[in-house]
Scaffold this motif. Structure first.
Motif, PDB file in Angstrom:
ATOM      1  N   PHE A  88       0.917  -1.211   0.076  1.00 26.74           N
ATOM      2  CA  PHE A  88       0.093  -0.043  -0.065  1.00 26.74           C
ATOM      3  C   PHE A  88       0.833   1.210   0.026  1.00 26.74           C
ATOM      4  O   PHE A  88       0.228   2.233  -0.029  1.00 26.74           O
ATOM      5  N   GLU A  89       2.113   1.006   0.213  1.00 27.93           N
ATOM      6  CA  GLU A  89       3.118   2.315   0.338  1.00 27.93           C
ATOM      7  C   GLU A  89       4.059   2.088  -0.775  1.00 27.93           C
ATOM      8  O   GLU A  89       4.866   0.851  -0.634  1.00 27.93           O
ATOM      9  N   ALA A  90       4.772   3.085  -1.218  1.00 21.29           N
ATOM     10  CA  ALA A  90       5.897   3.018  -2.055  1.00 21.29           C
ATOM     11  C   ALA A  90       7.074   3.010  -1.187  1.00 21.29           C
ATOM     12  O   ALA A  90       6.943   3.505  -0.004  1.00 21.29           O
ATOM     13  N   GLY A  91       8.338   2.488  -1.547  1.00 14.37           N
ATOM     14  CA  GLY A  91       9.332   2.552  -0.663  1.00 14.37           C
ATOM     15  C   GLY A  91      10.693   2.473  -1.599  1.00 14.37           C
ATOM     16  O   GLY A  91      10.548   2.848  -2.577  1.00 14.37           O
ATOM     17  N   ILE A  92      11.849   2.214  -1.063  1.00 14.49           N
ATOM     18  CA  ILE A  92      13.041   2.228  -1.825  1.00 14.49           C
ATOM     19  C   ILE A  92      13.569   0.658  -1.428  1.00 14.49           C
ATOM     20  O   ILE A  92      13.395   0.135  -0.458  1.00 14.49           O
ATOM     21  N   GLN A  93      14.198   0.322  -2.748  1.00 13.57           N
ATOM     22  CA  GLN A  93      14.670  -1.129  -2.650  1.00 13.57           C
ATOM     23  C   GLN A  93      15.866  -1.278  -1.690  1.00 13.57           C
ATOM     24  O   GLN A  93      16.588  -0.301  -1.803  1.00 13.57           O
ATOM     25  N   LYS A  94      16.063  -2.365  -1.162  1.00 15.61           N
ATOM     26  CA  LYS A  94      17.265  -2.373  -0.143  1.00 15.61           C
ATOM     27  C   LYS A  94      18.319  -2.589  -0.747  1.00 15.61           C
ATOM     28  O   LYS A  94      19.465  -1.998  -0.190  1.00 15.61           O
ATOM     29  N   GLN A  95      18.467  -3.303  -1.847  1.00 18.20           N
ATOM     30  CA  GLN A  95      19.636  -3.360  -2.552  1.00 18.20           C
ATOM     31  C   GLN A  95      19.430  -3.430  -3.974  1.00 18.20           C
ATOM     32  O   GLN A  95      18.530  -3.856  -4.384  1.00 18.20           O
TER      33      GLN A  95
END
Length: 495
Positions: free
Chosen positions: A104-111
């Motif tokens: 439900f929320e955008a994020g940032i790829q961890k790697q």
């Protein structure tokens, strides 16, 4: 977070803005093509595709030369149409809404790969119920609402029936047709949506939409016809493929027979809807919109050739250059829009929500917020400047060689920011004058640093205000890794 209109919308229903043929609000028919490029109709210069019905629609309405989807991919643009909000704000920035994961929320790829300078964003996979949609607003105001065709914003409970629509056909949440366009199809049995052998999906969908129009002809109604065409899989009526085989010219960049046949079936559906409105005496009190969710597909290879070419625009679907986001747009609105008119107004898919709200005589409560701006003045032929438009597409796309990026288009100028792609993993900018250089071939960023700085500040404000997920530098980046993309063979998606 700002939520479009929301439950805070206090709806009133004054007389509509000039639709002739009777009192009361106009009917609204919104036709959204899937993956139809800027040049894929004869109206916009195609010598290969034949689209007489779309041409006739343009003769009744206004054709836009600078209309842009909010994203170069489908689900984000679809969310922008329904909410009036940019994908950066909603969080849907990739077409992953058919996936089983509920995000439900955008994020940032961890790697990320060592060849990638940035950590790309991750996308939401559902259009959250808290966003009030155009359909919900119109339904509350007394409109019958029907969705026909592709959705791709999430399965139940995020499907059309839970987002303001009374009717949803075929109730399919996938990214394209199930199996093929020509029956037998492969929709799940529980949908009870099967076709007779040889039946074309777009013919069936148009028939379902026609039935909705006739059932609700007393009005008002909102018909959301989101065509499956011309998205993959690449198949079509055999007799039409044969016709387009005969039209192929080796020196024309558009020369894919199956794609030409697919555009032809889309055009047939447009004609059938327009003809029904005329037969039922509804044409003079119906707003009819034609739009596409993103630019044309240049990277698949049905029959060994690309489906289409967006020339003179650069690139296509899945890329932030103009070939990926500039799309065909027509609005027919009897009594308001001058027949056969053209507009160079800069408009975005986020603008349809407030525009159609105003056209229906509906007013949002003071303080409610939309990213879109009503383009009714432009439709009236009046001077209009809606200000800058934006695109946030923070993803690597190997098939199109797209780098995580955002853009701002203001007047004749477009600034692109490629996150972490400069020296020392700093952001890199490109600047184009689209009036003189529609193909984005001459980067003027080095020659106009002051303009770059000013437009960069505008872009900064947009990213901050929308809560956009901005890719940071990849700590594992290795210049020796060979670049962000691995070589991949051309794709030939038949099914």
């Amino acid at each position: 977070m700002r939520v479009a209109a929301g439950l805070a919308l206090l709806l009133s229903l004054p007389a509509a803005l000039g639709a002739s043929g009777g009192d009361g609000p106009p009917n609204i028919v919104f036709i959204l093509a899937d993956d139809l490029g800027w040049r894929d109709t004869s109206l916009y210069g195609s010598a290969f595709c034949r689209t007489p019905n779309i041409d006739r629609l343009a003769a009744r309405g206004m054709t836009f030369s600078r209309a842009c989807a909010a994203s170069p991919l489908c689900s984000p643009t679809r969310a922008s149409l329904l909410t009036g909000l940019y994908p950066a704000r909603v969080g849907i920035t990739t077409p992953g809404c058919h996936l089983p994961q509920e995000v439900f929320e955008a994020g940032i790829q961890k790697q990320a790969s060592p060849g990638q300078k940035a950590l790309p964003a991750t996308s939401a996979t559902r259009l959250k119920a808290e966003y009030v949609t155009l359909a919900e607003v119109l339904k509350e105001a007394g409109y019958a609402t029907g969705h026909f065709g592709k959705w791709h914003l999430g399965p139940e409970p995020y499907d059309p029936l839970h987002q303001g629509f009374d009717v949803d056909v075929p109730r399919w949440h996938g990214p394209g047709p199930a199996g093929s366009y020509v029956a037998p199809w492969k929709f799940p049995p529980k949908l009870e949506f099967q076709g007779k052998p040889g039946e074309h999906l777009e013919d069936r969908m148009a028939g379902e939409a026609v039935a909705f129009i006739r059932k609700h002809k007393a009005g008002p109604f909102f018909l959301n016809y989101w065509a499956f065409s011309v998205h993959a899989p690449f198949d079509a009526k055999p007799e039409l493929v044969d016709q387009y085989e005969a039209r192929v010219k080796p020196d024309d960049p558009q020369k894919c027979p199956v794609y030409g046949a697919m555009v032809h079936s889309l055009d047939d559906a447009v004609g059938r809807l327009a003809k029904t409105l005329e037969e039922e005496g509804l044409a003079e009190r119906t707003i009819l919109v034609f739009f596409s969710d993103n630019g044309g597909n240049m990277y698949d290879r049905p029959g060994g050739v690309p489906p289409t070419s967006n020339h003179p625009l650069r690139s296509g679907k899945g890329n932030i250059y103009d070939g990926g986001v500039r799309v065909p747009m027509i609005v027919a609105w009897p009594g308001v829009v001058k027949p056969g008119s053209r507009s160079d107004a800069l408009v975005s898919s986020v603008d349809f929500f407030p525009t159609l709200l105003e056209a229906a005589g509906l007013k949002p409560k003071a303080g409610s917020a939309l990213d879109g701006v009503s383009i009714v003045p432009a439709l009236r032929g009046e001077p209009f400047d809606r200000g800058a438009i934006f695109c946030h597409f923070p993803h690597y796309v190997p098939a199109t060689e797209n780098l995580p990026a955002a853009s701002v288009w203001e007047g004749d100028w477009k600034l692109l920011r490629f996150f972490c792609d400069g020296e020392g993993q700093k952001d890199r900018h490109e600047l184009y004058n689209l009036r003189d250089d529609p193909g984005e071939a001459k980067d003027l960023s080095g020659a106009q640093p002051d303009r770059v700085a000013a437009m960069a500040k505008t872009l900064d404000r947009f990213l901050k205000e929308t809560g956009a997920r901005v890719p940071p530098p990849n700590p594992r980046y290795d210049p020796a890794a060979g670049g962000p993309f691995k070589a991949a063979p051309p794709r030939d998606r038949k099914k």
